[in-house]
Design a protein around this motif. Structure first.
Motif, mmCIF file in Angstrom:
data_model
loop_
_atom_site.group_PDB
_atom_site.id
_atom_site.type_symbol
_atom_site.label_atom_id
_atom_site.label_comp_id
_atom_site.label_asym_id
_atom_site.label_seq_id
_atom_site.Cartn_x
_atom_site.Cartn_y
_atom_site.Cartn_z
ATOM 1 N N LYS A 41 0.806 -1.239 0.000
ATOM 2 C CA LYS A 41 0.000 0.000 0.000
ATOM 3 C C LYS A 41 0.838 1.288 0.000
ATOM 4 N N THR A 72 -5.655 7.545 -4.904
ATOM 5 C CA THR A 72 -6.328 8.145 -3.746
ATOM 6 C C THR A 72 -6.523 7.148 -2.617
ATOM 7 N N SER A 73 -6.692 5.848 -2.947
ATOM 8 C CA SER A 73 -6.885 4.882 -1.866
ATOM 9 C C SER A 73 -6.583 3.464 -2.336
ATOM 10 N N ALA A 74 -6.335 2.613 -1.351
ATOM 11 C CA ALA A 74 -6.159 1.184 -1.618
ATOM 12 C C ALA A 74 -6.836 0.453 -0.471
ATOM 13 N N GLY A 75 -7.713 -0.501 -0.807
ATOM 14 C CA GLY A 75 -8.443 -1.211 0.244
ATOM 15 C C GLY A 75 -8.875 -2.578 -0.226
ATOM 16 N N ILE A 76 -9.557 -3.297 0.668
ATOM 17 C CA ILE A 76 -10.039 -4.636 0.321
ATOM 18 C C ILE A 76 -11.536 -4.559 0.021
ATOM 19 N N ILE A 83 -8.793 -3.131 -4.186
ATOM 20 C CA ILE A 83 -9.287 -2.038 -5.029
ATOM 21 C C ILE A 83 -8.343 -0.845 -4.900
ATOM 22 N N SER A 105 -7.925 3.027 -6.069
ATOM 23 C CA SER A 105 -8.730 4.115 -6.631
ATOM 24 C C SER A 105 -7.835 5.260 -7.096
#
Lengths: 334, 75
Positions: free
Chosen positions: B16, B26-30, B41, B43
Motif C-alpha cells: 500500500k 487516492t486509496s487502496a483497500g479490500i 481495489i 482508486s
C-alpha cells in the motif's frame, strides 16, 4: 352549536394562530375533527399540537389553551417535538445528531452523536468540524447551526471544544531533504522515459492517521439530545464489514443509505489549501454524502453505530471505524 | 473466503505505501469482485493508463481492480 365548515374556521384560526403558538408547549395548529374520549367526532375543531399534554392545574391562566376560539372548539393533540420537517441546517434545541454545527471559524459540518467521558456528556464530530483541522484551542466556541447556516455569535453557541485527535498532514514534512531528492530523481527519470507517473515527496510513517475526531462539551446538557434526526436512538456498537448496509443522517444530504464496499482502506484526503492527510483502517461506501455531512455517524439498519463520516468524492464516502474513534478519543456511548 | 481475505490483507500491507506514493492514487483497500470474492481495489483521482498498465491483474491469486474515485475531500 352549529357545525362550521373548514372554510368557515380558516379565518378564525388565522386570527388566533399567533396567540396559540405563543403558548408554552404548542408546536403546531391546524383544522381537524375533534377527538373526544379517544374517538374521532364529526365536529371540526382547531387542533393545537403540543409536545406533551400537561394537567391544566399546573398551567397559568394565560398558558391554557381556551376551550373555544370565537365559538370554534379546540382540541389538544400530544405529537412530541416536531423536527422532521425542519431542515438539518436549522437551529435545534435540544440539538439531535445529524444537524448543522461547527467551530466558529469553519463553514458547517454535522453534529454526530452524544458520547460520554468520565460521566460527562460530549458532542462527537470531526476534528475538521469542531477543531478547525488542528487550528483551535480547548474552550473555543461551537455553533449550532454552523456559521454557513446562519449560526450567529453568541446566540447560537451550543458547546465548547474539549479535546481532539491531532491530524498529521503529509505536507508538514514535505521539506524533508531526502524525500524531495528521491522524488525529484524519480520524476526526472519518469519524464525521460515518457512515463506519466509522478511521485510525491512525503514521509509516510509520521503522517498516518486513523481518525478525524473531536469532542465538545455542551454549555447546557438540556441543549442536546441523544436522538439522531430521522433515525432515533443509537442501539449499540457494531463492527463495519464488507457488504454491510449502512445509513447516515447529515447536515447536507439528510438521511441516506449505502453499502460498505471496502475495508482496511488507506486513503489520501484533501483538506484544502493544498493540505493532504493519509488515513489507514478506513471503511469506504459509495455515494451517500456531500460536503457538510462530515461528522455524521454511520449506523446499521438496526441503529448500531459503525463509523464516523469525514470525507468522500462524487462516488465515494469515507468513514473512520467507530472503535478507533472511541479508543483514540477515550469516549463511549454511556 | 476468510483465508482469501487474510491473504488480501497481507498483500495490501506489503504494497500500500508503494501504491499510495503514486500521485494519482487516492486509496487502496479490500473489496469484493462482482462474483463476491476478496479483491484489492486501487482508486485513482483521475483516469491514468500508466497506472492501469503498471498494476498486475492479480497478486498471489488475489485480483486487483483499478477504479476512478475522483479526488477525495474532507466533507
Amino acid at each position: 352549536m352549529e357545525n362550521r365548515s373548514v372554510s368557515g374556521i380558516r379565518p378564525v384560526l388565522l386570527s388566533a394562530v399567533q396567540h396559540l403558538l405563543a403558548k408554552p408547549n404548542v408546536v403546531a395548529t391546524g383544522i381537524g375533527y375533534k377527538t373526544t374520549g379517544g374517538k374521532k367526532t364529526d365536529e371540526l375543531s382547531i387542533v393545537c399540537s403540543v409536545e406533551t399534554k400537561v394537567p391544566s392545574a399546573t398551567l397559568g391562566r394565560g398558558e391554557l389553551i381556551p376551550r373555544f376560539v370565537e365559538g370554534v372548539p379546540t382540541d389538544v393533540h400530544p405529537t412530541g417535538l416536531i423536527h422532521i420537517h425542519q431542515p438539518p441546517t436549522g437551529r435545534f434545541r435540544p440539538a439531535p445528531g445529524g444537524v448543522s454545527t461547527g467551530h466558529v471559524n469553519i463553514t458547517a459540518g454535522t453534529l454526530g452523536c452524544l458520547v460520554k467521558r468520565e460521566n460527562r456528556t460530549f458532542i462527537l464530530s470531526n476534528n475538521h468540524v469542531l477543531a478547525n483541522s488542528n487550528n483551535a484551542e480547548k474552550g473555543d466556541v461551537i455553533l449550532q447551526p454552523g456559521l454557513h447556516d446562519g449560526g450567529v455569535v453568541p446566540d447560537d453557541y451550543i458547546a465548547k471544544l474539549y479535546d481532539f485527535v491531532k491530524i498529521h498532514f503529509e505536507n508538514e514534512n514535505a521539506g524533508c531533504f531526502i524525500a524531495r531528492g528521491v522524488a525529484g530523481l524519480f520524476n526526472f527519470l519518469a519524464r525521460a522515459t515518457g512515463s506519466g507517473m509522478r511521485l510525491y515527496p512525503r514521509n509516510m510513517k509520521q503522517t498516518e492517521n486513523v481518525v478525524d475526531c473531536a469532542i465538545a462539551e455542551p454549555f447546557e446538557e438540556s441543549d442536546v439530545t441523544d436522538e439522531i434526526l430521522q433515525v432515533g436512538k443509537i442501539s449499540g456498537v457494531a463492527e463495519g464489514e464488507l457488504g454491510m448496509e449502512v445509513k447516515k443522517s447529515g447536515r447536507t444530504t439528510g438521511l441516506t443509505h449505502g453499502v460498505i464496499e471496502q475495508v482496511d482502506a488507506t486513503v489520501r484526503v484533501n483538506f484544502g489549501s493544498g493540505k493532504t492527510a493519509l488515513f489507514t483502517d478506513q471503511l469506504i461506501a459509495g455515494a451517500m454524502s456531500r460536503g457538510g455531512d462530515s461528522g455524521s455517524v454511520v449506523l446499521t439498519g438496526g441503529n448500531e453505530i459503525v463509523g464516523l463520516l469525514f470525507a468522500g468524492s462524487v462516488n465515494t464516502t469515507v468513514f473512520n471505524r467507530i472503535q478507533n474513534v472511541f479508543a483514540e478519543m477515550k469516549v463511549n456511548l454511556d | 473466503m476468510e483465508y482469501l481475505h487474510k491473504k488480501a490483507e497481507k498483500i495490501l500491507a506489503r504494497y500500500k505505501n508503494k501504491w499510495l506514493a503514486l500521485e494519482n492514487v487516492t486509496s487502496a483497500g479490500i473489496g469484493r469482485t462482482s462474483k463476491g470474492s476478496p479483491c484489492i481495489i486501487i482508486s485513482l483521482a483521475q483516469e491514468d493508463n500508466a497506472i492501469r498498465e503498471m498494476m498486475p491483474p492479480e497478486i498471489d491469486g488475489i485480483p486487483l481492480e483499478v477504479k476512478v474515485s475522483g479526488e477525495i475531500d474532507a466533507f
